[in-house]
Every structure is written in C-alpha cells, then in structure tokens.
Design an enzyme around this catalytic site. Sequence first.
Site, PDB file in Angstrom:
ATOM      1  N   LEU A  34       0.840  -1.199   0.000  1.00  0.00           N
ATOM      2  CA  LEU A  34       0.000   0.000   0.000  1.00  0.00           C
ATOM      3  C   LEU A  34       0.875   1.250   0.000  1.00  0.00           C
ATOM      4  O   LEU A  34       0.503   2.271  -0.591  1.00  0.00           O
ATOM      5  CB  LEU A  34      -0.931  -0.005   1.213  1.00  0.00           C
ATOM      6  N   TYR A  35       2.013   1.172   0.647  1.00  0.00           N
ATOM      7  CA  TYR A  35       2.962   2.290   0.628  1.00  0.00           C
ATOM      8  C   TYR A  35       3.367   2.619  -0.807  1.00  0.00           C
ATOM      9  O   TYR A  35       3.289   3.781  -1.242  1.00  0.00           O
ATOM     10  CB  TYR A  35       4.195   1.955   1.468  1.00  0.00           C
ATOM     11  N   ALA A  36       3.814   1.613  -1.551  1.00  0.00           N
ATOM     12  CA  ALA A  36       4.246   1.829  -2.931  1.00  0.00           C
ATOM     13  C   ALA A  36       3.091   2.315  -3.800  1.00  0.00           C
ATOM     14  O   ALA A  36       3.265   3.180  -4.662  1.00  0.00           O
ATOM     15  CB  ALA A  36       4.840   0.539  -3.498  1.00  0.00           C
ATOM     16  N   THR A  95       0.364   4.062  -2.851  1.00  0.00           N
ATOM     17  CA  THR A  95       0.005   5.452  -2.572  1.00  0.00           C
ATOM     18  C   THR A  95       1.076   6.421  -3.063  1.00  0.00           C
ATOM     19  O   THR A  95       0.753   7.516  -3.542  1.00  0.00           O
ATOM     20  CB  THR A  95      -0.246   5.670  -1.067  1.00  0.00           C
TER      21      THR A  95
END
Length: 279
Positions: free
Chosen positions: A114-116, A118
């Site tokens: 989810l980090y990548a 977003t």
Amino acid sequence: MKILIMGAFGFLGSRLTSYFESRHTVIGLARKRNNEATINNIIYTTENNWIEKILEFEPNIIINTIACYGRHNEPATALIESNILMPIRVLESISSLDAVFINCGTSLPPNTSLYAYTKQKANELAAAIIDKVCGKYIELKLEHFYGAFDGDDKFTSMVIRRCLSNQPVKLTSGLQQRDFLYIKDLLTAFDCIISNVNNFPKFHSIEVGSGEAISIREYVDTVKNITKSNSIIEFGVVKERVNELMYSCADIAELEKIGWKREFSLVDALTEIIEEEGK
C-alpha cells in the site's frame, strides 16, 4: 536559494536540512514538535496558517520526504494522508510560485505494498495537475537508502543493531536483490539534481540508487563480518511477503550524466555506520 524540507524531523529530512543549511536558506515542515531536534526554522502543519507561511517563505525548491510506510499497522487513511494528500496539497498551494517540487518516491512497483501504491498515486495526480502549476515536479524513484541512526523499523538498521548486540537475526530466504545507497551518497545526488533543475522538463522522474544490486544475504553477511558478531543468522524462517520483489536496481545513467558519482562502497559505508553506532 530557499529550500523547504517537508518531513524535516525524519531520517532523510533532518539530514537534508543539515546538509543544505550552510549554503542555502532552509525551513522545515513538520506535523508535530520534536524537543530533541536541532532544527530552528520550522513550520508546523498543526498551525492554522501553515500554508500561508510556506507562501510567505517563497521557496525555490521543495523536497518532500514525508512517508508513511504502514509498518506499524497504520490504517489506509494514514498512508493516503501522508503519501498522497499532503504532497498534493502543498503542490497546489504553490501553484503561483516558480518552484521545483521534488517528491521522494519509491522504486517499488505499486502492487508491492500500500505504501508503494500510494506513493505512485501521488505522482499520477501530480502529472494530472502539473500544467496548472507554474513550477516543476520531479519524482525521485529512491532505492533502499541507509545510514547511521536510522529507525529501528528499517531492515538495514535492524540487522546492524542486532549484530552489534549479538542477537539472532531471523530473515526470509535472503535471495532478494536490492540496491543499497548510503545516505551521504544520496545527499550528493540531491545536490546534483538541484543544481541541474533548469535542465529538466516540467514533469520528470529520476531513478536514484547506487546502480548495483546485491542480495540480502550478502548485505547481512557483510554486516556480520564487519561487526565480528556472534549473532545466529536464520535465513528462511520468515515467510516472504505477497508480491515480494526479488530484484531492484536503479539505472543511474541520468545521475551520472549530470555529474553524480557514488563515493562509498557497501563495505566502506557499513564500516562507517558501525563505528558510529557502536560507540
């Protein structure tokens, strides 16, 4: 030159501030106060007029180092706020300024985490609105940077500290290959990029790393050898993540073209870090 550092109390943000403040006018942007910080000029986003203060400062360069990785089970809304809404909010607010917005992104594919995801969405939104902005937007696809006194939740730091204290290190297979970039080399890369901003188009992406991929096993073995640790290294006891990326390495041709050169080998960088943290 006036530089605004977003995320000034973080590992990267604080080092960028220290690196540039002797040659430029630097102001930091932070969410909450840090009594241990040595940075004097700070705008806090808890203030009602923080956007107005940015506009009053009239930065030439804005470097966004703010990131929520989701390593502490933060909700999706926290990652969306930090990784998407905050940079886009600032980018829109400076639309009338001829400033360069440098967004510290990631080399990871969006399906990795989810980090990548977003982080990538922020760049897509920036691309969609950049024509309404007077300045430029530069996305940095950062590889795995590391340095002394980084957070305990960072893989590189975790391995160093566990080896220094002779604690066991439990890992996945360790066959993944990563591009590790020492923080001091990353800082000089920023310097080169800022010195050449006039040569970049209005929206641009640059890969930033060492240009060399090594396996996790090699990184861990190197740390263990330098620290002369008695730690037991247990490869394969941790399950690999879904969509685990097995290879990542920056194409540094553009960085080299503008005059950047890596100065620290992995061994030299780790030796320096271990000496600092082992004191």
